[in-house]
Scaffold this motif. Structure first.
Motif, mmCIF file in Angstrom:
data_model
loop_
_atom_site.group_PDB
_atom_site.id
_atom_site.type_symbol
_atom_site.label_atom_id
_atom_site.label_comp_id
_atom_site.label_asym_id
_atom_site.label_seq_id
_atom_site.Cartn_x
_atom_site.Cartn_y
_atom_site.Cartn_z
ATOM 1 N N MET A 198 -20.174 21.049 -3.609
ATOM 2 C CA MET A 198 -18.775 21.471 -3.748
ATOM 3 C C MET A 198 -18.686 22.977 -3.994
ATOM 4 O O MET A 198 -17.871 23.668 -3.404
ATOM 5 C CB MET A 198 -18.170 20.740 -4.945
ATOM 6 C CG MET A 198 -16.835 20.127 -4.680
ATOM 7 S SD MET A 198 -16.349 19.244 -6.167
ATOM 8 C CE MET A 198 -15.979 17.656 -5.482
ATOM 9 N N LEU A 239 -13.389 23.268 -10.356
ATOM 10 C CA LEU A 239 -14.588 24.080 -10.138
ATOM 11 C C LEU A 239 -14.211 25.438 -9.525
ATOM 12 O O LEU A 239 -14.725 26.478 -9.938
ATOM 13 C CB LEU A 239 -15.525 23.303 -9.197
ATOM 14 C CG LEU A 239 -16.952 23.794 -9.034
ATOM 15 C CD1 LEU A 239 -17.654 23.936 -10.360
ATOM 16 C CD2 LEU A 239 -17.737 22.824 -8.140
ATOM 17 N N GLN A 298 -11.229 13.808 -6.188
ATOM 18 C CA GLN A 298 -12.148 14.794 -5.576
ATOM 19 C C GLN A 298 -11.483 16.166 -5.505
ATOM 20 O O GLN A 298 -12.100 17.187 -5.787
ATOM 21 C CB GLN A 298 -12.509 14.370 -4.149
ATOM 22 C CG GLN A 298 -13.640 13.357 -4.100
ATOM 23 C CD GLN A 298 -13.815 12.776 -2.707
ATOM 24 O OE1 GLN A 298 -13.089 13.105 -1.776
ATOM 25 N NE2 GLN A 298 -14.783 11.884 -2.575
ATOM 26 N N GLN A 354 -11.381 17.719 -8.960
ATOM 27 C CA GLN A 354 -12.699 18.187 -9.393
ATOM 28 C C GLN A 354 -13.038 19.516 -8.698
ATOM 29 O O GLN A 354 -13.513 20.464 -9.332
ATOM 30 C CB GLN A 354 -13.728 17.127 -9.045
ATOM 31 C CG GLN A 354 -14.928 17.184 -9.948
ATOM 32 C CD GLN A 354 -15.901 16.078 -9.622
ATOM 33 O OE1 GLN A 354 -15.965 15.592 -8.486
ATOM 34 N NE2 GLN A 354 -16.662 15.661 -10.598
ATOM 35 N N LYS A 355 -12.748 19.552 -7.412
ATOM 36 C CA LYS A 355 -13.071 20.762 -6.648
ATOM 37 C C LYS A 355 -12.218 21.949 -7.108
ATOM 38 O O LYS A 355 -12.724 23.062 -7.268
ATOM 39 C CB LYS A 355 -12.841 20.502 -5.153
ATOM 40 C CG LYS A 355 -13.306 21.646 -4.281
ATOM 41 C CD LYS A 355 -13.369 21.237 -2.826
ATOM 42 C CE LYS A 355 -13.739 22.417 -1.948
ATOM 43 N NZ LYS A 355 -13.758 22.073 -0.547
ATOM 44 N N GLU A 395 -23.646 16.641 -6.025
ATOM 45 C CA GLU A 395 -22.298 16.718 -5.432
ATOM 46 C C GLU A 395 -21.580 18.005 -5.856
ATOM 47 O O GLU A 395 -20.911 18.651 -5.061
ATOM 48 C CB GLU A 395 -21.434 15.516 -5.867
ATOM 49 C CG GLU A 395 -21.846 14.183 -5.294
ATOM 50 C CD GLU A 395 -23.118 13.626 -5.930
ATOM 51 O OE1 GLU A 395 -23.427 13.984 -7.086
ATOM 52 O OE2 GLU A 395 -23.802 12.837 -5.257
ATOM 53 N N MET A 396 -21.748 18.345 -7.140
ATOM 54 C CA MET A 396 -21.068 19.551 -7.648
ATOM 55 C C MET A 396 -21.632 20.796 -6.975
ATOM 56 O O MET A 396 -20.893 21.737 -6.667
ATOM 57 C CB MET A 396 -21.246 19.667 -9.168
ATOM 58 C CG MET A 396 -20.562 18.578 -9.943
ATOM 59 S SD MET A 396 -18.793 18.824 -10.031
ATOM 60 C CE MET A 396 -18.681 19.858 -11.463
ATOM 61 N N LYS A 397 -22.963 20.790 -6.744
ATOM 62 C CA LYS A 397 -23.574 21.967 -6.098
ATOM 63 C C LYS A 397 -23.032 22.125 -4.687
ATOM 64 O O LYS A 397 -22.718 23.233 -4.252
ATOM 65 C CB LYS A 397 -25.100 21.783 -6.043
ATOM 66 C CG LYS A 397 -25.778 22.209 -7.318
ATOM 67 C CD LYS A 397 -27.281 22.208 -7.129
ATOM 68 C CE LYS A 397 -27.977 22.378 -8.450
ATOM 69 N NZ LYS A 397 -29.291 21.806 -8.489
ATOM 70 N N TRP A 430 -25.585 20.508 -13.541
ATOM 71 C CA TRP A 430 -25.122 20.353 -12.163
ATOM 72 C C TRP A 430 -25.588 19.057 -11.520
ATOM 73 O O TRP A 430 -26.766 18.748 -11.551
ATOM 74 C CB TRP A 430 -25.634 21.525 -11.317
ATOM 75 C CG TRP A 430 -24.950 22.797 -11.677
ATOM 76 C CD1 TRP A 430 -25.344 23.696 -12.626
ATOM 77 C CD2 TRP A 430 -23.741 23.293 -11.118
ATOM 78 N NE1 TRP A 430 -24.441 24.727 -12.704
ATOM 79 C CE2 TRP A 430 -23.452 24.514 -11.782
ATOM 80 C CE3 TRP A 430 -22.864 22.849 -10.128
ATOM 81 C CZ2 TRP A 430 -22.327 25.266 -11.481
ATOM 82 C CZ3 TRP A 430 -21.761 23.604 -9.828
ATOM 83 C CH2 TRP A 430 -21.493 24.803 -10.501
ATOM 84 N N THR A 431 -24.642 18.315 -10.920
ATOM 85 C CA THR A 431 -25.037 17.188 -10.074
ATOM 86 C C THR A 431 -25.152 17.739 -8.650
ATOM 87 O O THR A 431 -24.645 18.833 -8.361
ATOM 88 C CB THR A 431 -23.957 16.083 -10.083
ATOM 89 O OG1 THR A 431 -22.742 16.648 -9.561
ATOM 90 C CG2 THR A 431 -23.712 15.541 -11.481
#
Ligand code: SAM
Length: 250
Positions: free
Chosen positions: A236, A213, A206, A209-210, A232-234, A229-230
Motif C-alpha cells: 500500500m 497511511l 481498505q 487504511q490506505k 499488505e501495508m508495504k 509493517w505487514t
C-alpha cells in the motif's frame, strides 16, 4: 480512577472538568477528581508557597514543603492505591498517546502544577514522572494537566459514548486517522469519495487504511519509522508513493 491535581489556581479546573466527557466520567464514577490547593498546606502565616532562588536569578521558585505536605496528606487518605506522581515541567518527557494509554491503566494519578519560575529541585525527588506537554513554556502547569487528564480519561473503558470511539483515533493505531465525511454528498463541487457510498465494507476499510497511511506518510513520516509493517501495508505504501510522485509531476 482517582486523580489529584496540586495547583494554586483551582478555579481553572471548574468548567473544564465538569463539561463533556470529563463531566460524564465523574457522573458515571469512572473518575474521582480532587483539586488540591497546596497553598492550604503552608505553615507560615503569610501562606507563602514560593521564595527567591539561592544563588540569585530571576523569578521565584515553588518551595518543597507545601507540595510535600499535600502529597503526604493524599497518601494518608489513600494508603491502598499505587500512585503515579507526575510533575508538569517543560524539561520532562514529552506527553503522547502512548503515555496517555499508560496513565489510563493506573488507579491513581497525581499531577503537580508548577508556577512562577519553576520548582525547588528537591520537589523532583517526590515524584515518579516528569512530563512536558511540548517544547514551549506555559505560565503554569494547569493547562498541561487538563490536556493530559482529558487525553487519559477518554481512554477509560465506558468513558466515551457509543457514538465516539478511541481505538481508531489518530496515534492509537500508530497512524493518523483517515479523512472522514458527513452529509451533504457534494458541497460546493467537493464530492465525497465514491467508495464511501457504495456500501462495500471491505472496500471502505481498505480505502480508510490506505488514506490513513497516506495522511501519515505526507504529514508525519516520522511515525512510519516506528510501525510494525505487514506485507499488505508495504504494498500500500509503495502505491501511495507512486501516486504522490505522479501527482507532483502533474
Ligand atoms: N523556568 C521554567 C523553565 O524554563 O523550564 C519554566 C517555568 S513555567 C513559567 C511555570 C510552570 O509552568 C512550570 O513549572 C510547569 O509546571 C508549567 N509548564 C510550563 N511549560 C510547560 C510544558 N511545556 N509542559 C508542562 N508544564 C509546563
Amino acid at each position: 480512577m482517582r486523580i489529584d491535581v496540586l495547583t494554586l489556581f483551582p478555579k481553572m479546573f471548574e468548567t473544564t472538568m465538569t463539561e463533556s466527557i470529563l463531566g460524564k466520567a465523574q457522573e458515571k464514577n469512572l473518575l474521582d477528581l480532587h483539586i488540591q490547593n497546596f497553598r492550604e498546606f503552608t505553615t507560615d502565616k503569610h501562606r507563602h508557597v514560593d521564595d527567591y532562588p539561592y544563588g540569585g536569578g530571576a523569578g521565584m521558585l515553588l518551595q518543597v514543603q507545601p507540595i510535600d505536605d499535600t502529597l503526604q496528606a493524599i497518601k494518608k487518605e489513600t494508603p491502598e492505591t499505587k500512585k503515579r506522581i507526575i510533575l508538569l515541567d517543560p524539561a520532562g518527557k514529552t506527553f503522547d498517546q502512548k503515555m496517555a494509554e499508560s496513565f489510563s491503566e493506573e488507579d491513581h494519578l497525581v499531577f503537580i502544577c508548577g508556577h512562577y519560575e519553576g520548582y525547588d529541585e528537591r520537589i523532583r525527588s517526590l515524584v515518579t514522572d516528569e512530563v512536558s506537554l511540548g517544547d514551549y513554556v506555559l505560565t503554569g502547569g494547569e493547562l498541561a494537566a487538563m490536556v493530559m487528564i482529558d487525553a487519559t480519561v477518554r481512554l477509560l473503558p465506558d468513558a466515551l459514548g457509543n457514538e465516539q470511539s478511541a481505538p481508531g483515533d489518530s496515534y492509537s493505531t500508530g497512524l493518523l486517522e483517515h479523512p472522514q465525511y458527513t452529509r451533504p454528498a457534494v458541497y460546493k463541487e467537493m464530492a465525497v469519495p465514491e467508495v464511501l457510498m457504495n456500501g462495500n465494507h471491505k472496500l471502505i476499510e481498505q480505502w480508510q487504511q490506505k488514506e490513513s497511511l497516506r495522511r501519515t506518510y505526507l504529514r508525519r513520516p516520522d511515525l512510519l519509522e516506528k510501525m510494525e509493517w505487514t506485507k499488505e501495508m508495504k504494498i500500500m505504501l509503495d502505491e501511495i508513493i507512486e501516486e504522490e510522485n505522479k501527482r507532483d509531476l502533474n
